[in-house]
Scaffold this motif. Sequence first.
Motif, PDB file in Angstrom:
ATOM      1  N   LEU A 101     -45.927 -25.927 -45.111  1.00 41.15           N
ATOM      2  CA  LEU A 101     -46.355 -24.697 -45.213  1.00 41.15           C
ATOM      3  C   LEU A 101     -46.617 -23.437 -44.526  1.00 41.15           C
ATOM      4  O   LEU A 101     -46.478 -23.103 -44.056  1.00 41.15           O
ATOM      5  N   LEU A 102     -48.360 -24.878 -43.929  1.00 39.20           N
ATOM      6  CA  LEU A 102     -49.173 -23.542 -43.588  1.00 39.20           C
ATOM      7  C   LEU A 102     -48.534 -24.201 -41.810  1.00 39.20           C
ATOM      8  O   LEU A 102     -48.493 -22.995 -41.065  1.00 39.20           O
ATOM      9  N   ARG A 103     -47.839 -25.085 -41.190  1.00 37.43           N
ATOM     10  CA  ARG A 103     -47.578 -24.868 -39.859  1.00 37.43           C
ATOM     11  C   ARG A 103     -46.144 -23.380 -39.777  1.00 37.43           C
ATOM     12  O   ARG A 103     -46.167 -23.289 -39.018  1.00 37.43           O
ATOM     13  N   HIS A 104     -45.354 -23.598 -41.263  1.00 36.27           N
ATOM     14  CA  HIS A 104     -44.091 -22.442 -41.005  1.00 36.27           C
ATOM     15  C   HIS A 104     -45.377 -21.636 -40.550  1.00 36.27           C
ATOM     16  O   HIS A 104     -44.792 -20.056 -39.961  1.00 36.27           O
ATOM     17  N   LEU A 105     -46.123 -20.884 -41.361  1.00 37.34           N
ATOM     18  CA  LEU A 105     -47.095 -19.725 -41.607  1.00 37.34           C
ATOM     19  C   LEU A 105     -47.772 -19.137 -40.702  1.00 37.34           C
ATOM     20  O   LEU A 105     -47.798 -18.011 -39.712  1.00 37.34           O
ATOM     21  N   ALA A 106     -48.169 -20.843 -39.469  1.00 35.36           N
ATOM     22  CA  ALA A 106     -48.439 -20.608 -38.496  1.00 35.36           C
ATOM     23  C   ALA A 106     -47.836 -20.414 -37.399  1.00 35.36           C
ATOM     24  O   ALA A 106     -47.814 -19.201 -36.289  1.00 35.36           O
ATOM     25  N   GLY A 107     -46.633 -20.505 -36.826  1.00 33.05           N
ATOM     26  CA  GLY A 107     -45.106 -20.885 -36.462  1.00 33.05           C
ATOM     27  C   GLY A 107     -44.705 -18.615 -36.660  1.00 33.05           C
ATOM     28  O   GLY A 107     -44.445 -18.129 -35.008  1.00 33.05           O
ATOM     29  N   VAL A 108     -45.418 -18.121 -38.058  1.00 32.36           N
ATOM     30  CA  VAL A 108     -45.243 -16.694 -38.237  1.00 32.36           C
ATOM     31  C   VAL A 108     -45.940 -16.155 -37.006  1.00 32.36           C
ATOM     32  O   VAL A 108     -45.205 -15.334 -36.625  1.00 32.36           O
ATOM     33  N   ALA A 109     -47.236 -16.389 -37.884  1.00 31.57           N
ATOM     34  CA  ALA A 109     -48.448 -16.113 -36.965  1.00 31.57           C
ATOM     35  C   ALA A 109     -47.635 -15.209 -35.697  1.00 31.57           C
ATOM     36  O   ALA A 109     -48.296 -14.593 -34.639  1.00 31.57           O
ATOM     37  N   ILE A 110     -47.214 -16.897 -34.905  1.00 30.21           N
ATOM     38  CA  ILE A 110     -47.456 -16.731 -33.559  1.00 30.21           C
ATOM     39  C   ILE A 110     -45.855 -15.984 -32.621  1.00 30.21           C
ATOM     40  O   ILE A 110     -46.503 -15.058 -32.022  1.00 30.21           O
ATOM     41  N   ASP A 111     -44.593 -16.132 -33.755  1.00 33.34           N
ATOM     42  CA  ASP A 111     -44.150 -15.375 -33.516  1.00 33.34           C
ATOM     43  C   ASP A 111     -43.848 -14.145 -33.057  1.00 33.34           C
ATOM     44  O   ASP A 111     -43.830 -13.019 -32.957  1.00 33.34           O
ATOM     45  N   ARG A 112     -44.901 -13.443 -34.334  1.00 29.82           N
ATOM     46  CA  ARG A 112     -45.232 -11.804 -34.011  1.00 29.82           C
ATOM     47  C   ARG A 112     -46.313 -11.611 -33.503  1.00 29.82           C
ATOM     48  O   ARG A 112     -46.773  -9.360 -33.748  1.00 29.82           O
ATOM     49  N   GLY A 113     -47.259 -12.433 -32.728  1.00 32.92           N
ATOM     50  CA  GLY A 113     -47.923 -12.026 -32.303  1.00 32.92           C
ATOM     51  C   GLY A 113     -50.052 -11.467 -32.895  1.00 32.92           C
ATOM     52  O   GLY A 113     -50.035 -10.950 -32.354  1.00 32.92           O
ATOM     53  N   CYS A 114     -49.553 -12.993 -33.892  1.00 30.43           N
ATOM     54  CA  CYS A 114     -50.706 -12.594 -35.092  1.00 30.43           C
ATOM     55  C   CYS A 114     -52.143 -12.902 -33.793  1.00 30.43           C
ATOM     56  O   CYS A 114     -52.226 -13.672 -33.971  1.00 30.43           O
ATOM     57  N   GLY A 115     -53.298 -12.417 -34.214  1.00 27.19           N
ATOM     58  CA  GLY A 115     -54.394 -12.647 -33.149  1.00 27.19           C
ATOM     59  C   GLY A 115     -55.214 -14.164 -34.166  1.00 27.19           C
ATOM     60  O   GLY A 115     -56.064 -14.759 -33.296  1.00 27.19           O
ATOM     61  N   ARG A 116     -54.783 -13.995 -36.121  1.00 27.11           N
ATOM     62  CA  ARG A 116     -55.067 -14.895 -36.570  1.00 27.11           C
ATOM     63  C   ARG A 116     -55.121 -15.140 -37.491  1.00 27.11           C
ATOM     64  O   ARG A 116     -53.385 -14.350 -38.138  1.00 27.11           O
ATOM     65  N   PHE A 117     -55.052 -16.114 -38.254  1.00 27.26           N
ATOM     66  CA  PHE A 117     -54.038 -16.947 -39.512  1.00 27.26           C
ATOM     67  C   PHE A 117     -55.394 -17.267 -40.205  1.00 27.26           C
ATOM     68  O   PHE A 117     -56.204 -18.730 -40.273  1.00 27.26           O
ATOM     69  N   GLU A 118     -55.687 -16.684 -41.307  1.00 21.34           N
ATOM     70  CA  GLU A 118     -56.897 -16.773 -42.089  1.00 21.34           C
ATOM     71  C   GLU A 118     -56.502 -16.738 -43.893  1.00 21.34           C
ATOM     72  O   GLU A 118     -55.482 -16.193 -43.600  1.00 21.34           O
ATOM     73  N   TRP A 119     -57.583 -17.701 -44.333  1.00 21.64           N
ATOM     74  CA  TRP A 119     -57.422 -17.734 -46.026  1.00 21.64           C
ATOM     75  C   TRP A 119     -59.162 -17.487 -46.397  1.00 21.64           C
ATOM     76  O   TRP A 119     -59.685 -18.147 -46.094  1.00 21.64           O
ATOM     77  N   ALA A 120     -58.990 -17.543 -47.612  1.00 22.67           N
ATOM     78  CA  ALA A 120     -59.970 -17.854 -48.637  1.00 22.67           C
ATOM     79  C   ALA A 120     -59.685 -19.401 -49.825  1.00 22.67           C
ATOM     80  O   ALA A 120     -58.757 -19.348 -49.636  1.00 22.67           O
ATOM     81  N   VAL A 121     -61.181 -20.132 -49.587  1.00 21.19           N
ATOM     82  CA  VAL A 121     -60.981 -21.761 -50.218  1.00 21.19           C
ATOM     83  C   VAL A 121     -61.257 -21.433 -51.038  1.00 21.19           C
ATOM     84  O   VAL A 121     -62.929 -21.141 -50.545  1.00 21.19           O
TER      85      VAL A 121
END
Length: 160
Positions: A101-121
């Motif tokens: 799931l994390l790898r998939h969303l990292a790919g979404v972030a890259i595909d969409r030109g995002c500068g960051r991928f972040e979350w809270a824990v």
Amino acid sequence: MTLTIRPATPDDVPTILRLVRELAAFERAPDAVEATEATLAEALFGAHPAAEAVLAARDGAPQGFALFFHNFSTWTGRRGLYLEDLYVTPEARGAGVGAALLRHLAGVAIDRGCGRFEWAVLDWNEPARAFYARMGAELMADWRIERVTGDALVRLAEPF
């Protein structure tokens, strides 16, 4: 038994809400979920979606989900991807579902030109913190989340 990750559809709303409730119970807040199928459907699939979700499944059986949305960084001048919730069912933990799931969303972030991928824990969730560190995440030690809800939100919105 192949793991698949796919975008959620309106038919997935009951499953997503069930998984959100499981997550809330895991996070020691089982009564905190106010979302309903109707509010979740509107947020994900309404006229102006506020968020997106993906489901992870093995042989058609849901094993986890991730719900995310875009934020924006004035410092990078680009939007980012914010992971609101990531949940893997207890029986699927340790089988690579969270990493997928994390790898998939990292790919979404890259595909969409995002500068960051972040979350809270949560600070007490050591297994999650260790998992995120293994995945390359950096704990932002100097930052804390601020929140205003309920009556405090109403008071803050009052003119002065």
